[in-house]
Design a protein around this motif. Sequence first.
Motif, short mmCIF file in Angstrom:
data_model
loop_
_atom_site.label_atom_id
_atom_site.label_comp_id
_atom_site.label_asym_id
_atom_site.label_seq_id
_atom_site.Cartn_x
_atom_site.Cartn_y
_atom_site.Cartn_z
N UNK A 1 -10.87 -1.88 -2.76
CA UNK A 1 -9.69 -1.01 -2.86
C UNK A 1 -10.16 0.43 -2.69
N UNK A 2 -9.50 1.14 -1.82
CA UNK A 2 -9.82 2.54 -1.56
C UNK A 2 -8.65 3.38 -2.04
N UNK A 3 -8.95 4.36 -2.88
CA UNK A 3 -7.90 5.19 -3.45
C UNK A 3 -8.19 6.65 -3.14
N UNK A 4 -7.14 7.39 -2.80
CA UNK A 4 -7.26 8.83 -2.64
C UNK A 4 -6.32 9.49 -3.64
N UNK A 5 -6.85 10.46 -4.36
CA UNK A 5 -6.01 11.17 -5.33
C UNK A 5 -5.83 12.61 -4.86
N UNK A 6 -4.61 13.12 -5.03
CA UNK A 6 -4.39 14.54 -4.75
C UNK A 6 -4.20 15.32 -6.05
N UNK A 7 -4.58 14.71 -7.17
CA UNK A 7 -4.48 15.39 -8.45
C UNK A 7 -3.18 15.12 -9.17
N UNK A 8 -2.24 14.42 -8.49
CA UNK A 8 -0.97 14.14 -9.15
C UNK A 8 -1.08 12.83 -9.94
N UNK A 9 0.02 12.38 -10.52
CA UNK A 9 -0.01 11.17 -11.33
C UNK A 9 0.15 9.92 -10.46
N UNK A 10 0.32 10.12 -9.17
CA UNK A 10 0.45 8.96 -8.28
C UNK A 10 -0.70 8.96 -7.28
N UNK A 11 -1.14 7.77 -6.84
CA UNK A 11 -2.18 7.75 -5.80
C UNK A 11 -1.62 8.38 -4.54
N UNK B 1 0.83 -1.21 0.00
CA UNK B 1 0.00 0.00 0.00
C UNK B 1 0.87 1.25 0.00
N UNK B 2 1.99 1.19 0.69
CA UNK B 2 2.89 2.34 0.74
C UNK B 2 3.64 2.48 -0.60
N UNK B 3 4.06 1.33 -1.13
CA UNK B 3 4.80 1.38 -2.40
C UNK B 3 3.94 2.01 -3.50
N UNK B 4 2.61 1.75 -3.40
CA UNK B 4 1.72 2.28 -4.44
C UNK B 4 1.75 3.79 -4.48
N UNK B 5 2.11 4.43 -3.37
CA UNK B 5 2.10 5.90 -3.34
C UNK B 5 3.25 6.48 -4.16
N UNK B 6 4.21 5.67 -4.55
CA UNK B 6 5.35 6.17 -5.31
C UNK B 6 5.37 5.68 -6.74
N UNK C 1 1.82 -4.39 -8.77
CA UNK C 1 1.87 -4.56 -7.32
C UNK C 1 0.65 -5.33 -6.81
N UNK C 2 -0.51 -5.01 -7.39
CA UNK C 2 -1.72 -5.69 -6.92
C UNK C 2 -1.69 -7.17 -7.26
#
Lengths: 315, 164, 366, 96
Positions: free
Chosen positions: C312-322, C48-53, C62-63
């Motif tokens: 799966x719960x995803x949060x986006x901050x508008x960037x290209x990464x979750x 889950x942490x790796x997905x942020x990068x 990864x999934x």
Amino acid sequence: MSFVWGLLYGTGAVILIAGGAVVGVWWERKVSARIQLRLGPQQLGPAGSLQMLADVPKLLFKEDVVPASADRLLFRYAPLAVFAPIAMSLAVIPFWAGWAPLDSAAGVLFFLAVPSISVLGILFSAWGSHNTLATLGGVRAAAQMVSYEVPRALAVLSVVVLGGSLQPSELMDAWRWWWIPVTLLGFGVYFIASIAEMNRGPFDLPEAESELVAGYFADYSGIRWAVFMMAEYGAMIASALFGAALFFGGFMWLPGVAGLAVHIGIAALIITAVMWVKWTFPRLRQDQLMTFCWTVLTPLALVQLVLAVVVALWL
Amino acid sequence: MSAHDLAVASAAALVLAGAAGTALARSATRLVLSLGAFLLGVALCFLALGSPLLAAAQVFVYIGGVLVLVLFALMVVGRGDGESPRVESRHDPGAALVALGLFVVLAIVTPKRPSGIAPPEMVSPLAVADVLLGSGIVAFELAGVLLLAALLAVLVIVKSGGER
Amino acid sequence: MSAECRTVVNVGPSHPSTHGVCRVLVELDGEIVRRAEPIIGYLHRGIEKMAENRSYLQVVPLTDRLDYVGSMYANWAYCRAVERLAGIRVPERAEYIRVIVCELQRIASHMMSIGSTGADTGAFTAFMYAFNQREQVVDLFEALSGSRLTYNYVRPGGVGADLPEGWVERCREFVAQHPAAMMEIDDLLFGNVICRARTKGIGVLTPHDAIGWGASGPVARGSGVDWDLRRDDPYSVYPRLDFTVPLGERGDCYDRGRVRLWECVESCRIVTQALDQLEPGPVQAEGLPRLLAPRPGDAYDHIESARGSLGVYLVSDGSVRPYRMHVRSPAFANLALLPMLAEGHTLSDLVVVLGSLDPVFGEVDR
Amino acid sequence: MILTVACAGAFALGVYAVLVRREIIGILAGAELMLGAAAVQLLVAGSGEFAAGASSFGLILLVVAAAEAVVGLALIVTAYRRAKRSRIEEFGEVSG
């Protein structure tokens, strides 16, 4: 003189069991493969029959690990304590008319009594390993093997009642073909109880790989592990040969060497059936195992005994 | 010294060594090993005295049964810390004196067979059966009753222990 | 009894029946399990942490590593969350293909579970029969995606590639023979008197507890909880397909195993219908940028995996990464039942109960 | 001769074990020593014309001794499970 004879016999028994184990392992791999939609070994030799030539040196050259916390004396010699009684039990099997390597007056009792010493070896190895899983396996083995001796002895006793002798050669002299239907139930009990005595599936709880990893020999490797395996195959060979003689007449069907071949043939069929059972049935649970022994197998053995007594008196 | 004498001597040595180990061993492992040696020695004595039936029964009942149960009990009692359990003794000169005296008395008064005679005749299981089912029938039946009583006793003991 | 003699046994982390790397700390009284505590985390890789990068597309591999027995599910659940987040419409053919591969994946995953029920009870032959079926599915997936375990096939906006030539026929062949093979395995394993004795009445989960502990999938349905996301929260093309949801009655290991078995047969029905309705067309949404950058916000989506409700719960901050990814793992929730179900049974039963919960530790530990 | 002396020794060692052992299993083992020694002595004494009788009685002795051992072991294990102790002097405190 008898000392030399004993040495010769002992060497012969070890060679027989080692050879039997090599062939038996190959045969078991083939049988289990056929049952499991596989092919089994097929690369070395015809039908993979030389596979064991590759496996045996592997076992011999493997590092012989003794765990640091193990009781070294018990751990090292327990495999021999398991193997030796089983090799000894081969001595009273009647291979030939009027002849068994050790034709003792209490030969049949000897066959039942001596392999039970190997339980001690199993307990020693379990205790010596200093390992909880091994200890559990050892406790299971003790309970199981002591219990299943009872129906096994009773089943053999029904043949003894018919023959009126504990001496293997006399018993075989008295053997008649119509004993087969009379003692068929007894053979069933003997067959099942023998599987339990040699710790093979579905009664392989002491070494249940899914919960106890390998139970009492979990910590063994290399040659000591191989001795355990040889003991298992030795027990299978001895039980099959003895059962083939007592319940199916063994060599009595044909004279001379042909009779011996028939005896070994029947034993091979019994061994194959043992493998068939192992690779078909799931494993029992400890309480189910004990319940089965005391509420099903022992009463059946008693019924067989009564039947044999009635037939023997009626004659 | 004939082969038979040699066999008798080795059986006697095994009996004595096993007994000494059983009485004096400090660790449970050695105690069980010694007891096993003693019981095996007794079986060999039976064999040397011409009773293969009794020898086989001894192996069957004692080594395959009782000794396994002793080990079983030790494993149940001694697990936890994992070490081989200690079996303590409180050595006592008085007890040693009693035992020594008993030994001397027993060694003198018990009937002996002259050594060096030929190995005894083998006792056939049939002869034993004749005695057991003939003149010894009462003792035989009593033994059966005793076994049944022992079985019931064990069941009662174990059950009453389990309930608590 | 105050002075019970208890033995503490470590089942795992390296043990034949933990189905991965899990350690179960077991307190035994003789053979009876008094306490069984699963200790997890041996396979924690911080997915889950790796997905942020990583970019949204790079997260898909990864999934794969979450539930490595059923990679397609995690692929799909993640892709659905991304599609919901970015408002992507998936072409119909891709939806059908997704349903087909995921139902095949259900068969493959359940074969693993049923096979190991056999192995756990000592019937290794049933394991081989089950794996024979599983291998055929894996062969189909290999033709589809090039790999046999981690497929990376379902992608945001569609699937990785169209079905190769001849695949549909091979698939039809497989689903045609599979129900008969299932009957054979049923006969071999659950028809066996010893196996029945080993699984019936063992590890009974009441419907009340199943709901209370958040159990899902075959574990909940084995207890008679009639809950299947494919029907009760319909997604993709499932509303167009006809299938039933098998239910157990007693909630023991036997029922859980049988429910899995019948689900495989139902999956065959679903695959057949989906293959019939499959129309030619694109398998990827058109006009998707290489780098997805959804508007800030969050999205949650879930599917019915072989183990239960996988979300799966995803949060986006508008960037290209979750900004954040979280996986609601059914195996994790089901594993939590182990102490309750195993208590009072024997050590041998503990293994069977653990197997019947069918945990995959890639998904439990993440 | 040799056997008689060995049996006397084993019997005396059994008595000694029963007297000095503190662990119940040790005491039980001592009793086994005495019974085994007695059985061998029985066969020594009863050789010749009484051989069959001696063997029969030896068999009964075997049965009796085995029954004794099994009851004793059951007591040990049960007592241990109940009180978690297996030393003889600790049993004074156990009630019921």
